[in-house]
Design a protein around this motif. Sequence first.
Motif, PDB file in Angstrom:
ATOM      1  N   MET A   1       0.771  -1.196   0.037  1.00 22.36           N
ATOM      2  CA  MET A   1      -0.057   0.156   0.105  1.00 22.36           C
ATOM      3  C   MET A   1       0.860   1.158   0.062  1.00 22.36           C
ATOM      4  O   MET A   1       1.923   1.494   0.710  1.00 22.36           O
ATOM      5  CB  MET A   1      -0.850  -0.020   1.247  1.00 22.36           C
ATOM      6  N   TYR A   2       0.629   2.352  -0.659  1.00 29.41           N
ATOM      7  CA  TYR A   2       1.315   3.584  -0.662  1.00 29.41           C
ATOM      8  C   TYR A   2       0.676   4.504   0.468  1.00 29.41           C
ATOM      9  O   TYR A   2      -0.412   4.516   0.719  1.00 29.41           O
ATOM     10  CB  TYR A   2       1.156   4.415  -2.187  1.00 29.41           C
ATOM     11  N   VAL A   3       1.753   4.817   1.224  1.00 26.61           N
ATOM     12  CA  VAL A   3       1.711   5.587   2.053  1.00 26.61           C
ATOM     13  C   VAL A   3       1.642   7.255   1.460  1.00 26.61           C
ATOM     14  O   VAL A   3       0.647   8.002   1.946  1.00 26.61           O
ATOM     15  CB  VAL A   3       2.556   5.504   3.329  1.00 26.61           C
ATOM     16  N   CYS A   4       2.433   7.539   0.851  1.00 27.91           N
ATOM     17  CA  CYS A   4       2.674   8.852   0.095  1.00 27.91           C
ATOM     18  C   CYS A   4       2.685   8.592  -1.396  1.00 27.91           C
ATOM     19  O   CYS A   4       3.521   8.062  -1.926  1.00 27.91           O
ATOM     20  CB  CYS A   4       3.928   9.414   0.758  1.00 27.91           C
ATOM     21  N   ILE A   5       1.380   8.985  -1.852  1.00 27.95           N
ATOM     22  CA  ILE A   5       1.182   9.034  -3.258  1.00 27.95           C
ATOM     23  C   ILE A   5       2.299  10.089  -4.185  1.00 27.95           C
ATOM     24  O   ILE A   5       2.705   9.692  -5.073  1.00 27.95           O
ATOM     25  CB  ILE A   5      -0.249   9.610  -3.590  1.00 27.95           C
ATOM     26  N   CYS A   6       2.506  11.226  -3.584  1.00 26.44           N
ATOM     27  CA  CYS A   6       3.294  12.359  -4.256  1.00 26.44           C
ATOM     28  C   CYS A   6       4.774  11.644  -4.523  1.00 26.44           C
ATOM     29  O   CYS A   6       5.218  11.957  -5.453  1.00 26.44           O
ATOM     30  CB  CYS A   6       3.293  13.526  -3.207  1.00 26.44           C
ATOM     31  N   ASN A   7       5.233  11.015  -3.348  1.00 29.50           N
ATOM     32  CA  ASN A   7       6.524  10.538  -3.625  1.00 29.50           C
ATOM     33  C   ASN A   7       6.759   8.899  -4.057  1.00 29.50           C
ATOM     34  O   ASN A   7       7.707   8.576  -3.778  1.00 29.50           O
ATOM     35  CB  ASN A   7       7.166  10.769  -2.216  1.00 29.50           C
ATOM     36  N   ALA A   8       5.430   8.372  -3.943  1.00 29.46           N
ATOM     37  CA  ALA A   8       5.593   6.912  -4.371  1.00 29.46           C
ATOM     38  C   ALA A   8       6.089   6.209  -3.084  1.00 29.46           C
ATOM     39  O   ALA A   8       6.965   5.167  -3.361  1.00 29.46           O
ATOM     40  CB  ALA A   8       6.130   6.606  -5.726  1.00 29.46           C
TER      41      ALA A   8
END
Length: 64
Positions: A1-8
Amino acid sequence: MYVCICNAIRETDLRDAARRSKGDAEAIYAALGRAPQCRQCLEEAEEIIAEENSASGVALYAAA
Protein backbone atom coordinates in the motif's frame (compact mmCIF):
# COMPACT_ATOMS: atom_id res chain seq x y z
CA MET A 1 0.00 0.00 0.00
CA TYR A 2 1.21 3.51 -0.75
CA VAL A 3 1.48 5.84 2.22
CA CYS A 4 2.65 8.82 0.16
CA ILE A 5 1.25 9.08 -3.34
CA CYS A 6 3.23 12.23 -4.19
CA ASN A 7 6.55 10.49 -3.55
CA ALA A 8 5.45 6.90 -4.27
CA ILE A 9 6.49 5.76 -0.79
CA ARG A 10 5.10 2.38 0.11
CA GLU A 11 4.37 1.29 3.65
CA THR A 12 7.11 -1.35 3.48
CA ASP A 13 9.66 1.30 2.38
CA LEU A 14 8.60 3.57 5.22
CA ARG A 15 8.82 0.78 7.80
CA ASP A 16 12.28 -0.26 6.58
CA ALA A 17 13.53 3.33 6.70
CA ALA A 18 12.02 3.85 10.18
CA ARG A 19 13.95 0.83 11.46
CA ARG A 20 17.23 2.19 10.04
CA SER A 21 16.78 5.90 10.80
CA LYS A 22 15.35 7.80 13.72
CA GLY A 23 13.19 10.89 13.69
CA ASP A 24 9.80 12.08 12.59
CA ALA A 25 8.15 11.52 9.23
CA GLU A 26 10.00 14.39 7.59
CA ALA A 27 13.35 12.98 8.76
CA ILE A 28 12.44 9.51 7.49
CA TYR A 29 11.34 10.96 4.15
CA ALA A 30 14.70 12.75 3.94
CA ALA A 31 16.45 9.43 4.63
CA LEU A 32 14.56 8.09 1.62
CA GLY A 33 15.77 11.06 -0.43
CA ARG A 34 12.36 12.68 -0.60
CA ALA A 35 10.43 15.51 1.02
CA PRO A 36 6.71 15.76 1.84
CA GLN A 37 4.77 17.49 -0.91
CA CYS A 38 1.06 17.90 -0.12
CA ARG A 39 1.64 16.67 3.47
CA GLN A 40 -1.63 14.71 3.66
CA CYS A 41 0.29 11.51 4.40
CA LEU A 42 2.26 12.75 7.40
CA GLU A 43 -0.24 11.69 10.08
CA GLU A 44 -0.39 8.12 8.79
CA ALA A 45 3.39 8.09 8.29
CA GLU A 46 3.91 9.20 11.91
CA GLU A 47 1.67 6.35 13.12
CA ILE A 48 3.64 3.79 11.10
CA ILE A 49 6.94 5.18 12.35
CA ALA A 50 5.68 5.06 15.95
CA GLU A 51 4.68 1.41 15.46
CA GLU A 52 8.16 0.58 14.20
CA ASN A 53 9.82 2.48 17.04
CA SER A 54 7.73 0.67 19.65
CA ALA A 55 8.37 -2.70 17.97
CA SER A 56 12.11 -1.96 17.99
CA GLY A 57 11.92 -1.04 21.66
CA VAL A 58 10.23 -4.32 22.51
CA ALA A 59 12.81 -6.26 20.49
CA LEU A 60 15.69 -4.44 22.18
CA TYR A 61 14.15 -5.01 25.62
CA ALA A 62 13.62 -8.72 24.92
CA ALA A 63 17.23 -9.10 23.77
CA ALA A 64 18.63 -7.52 26.95
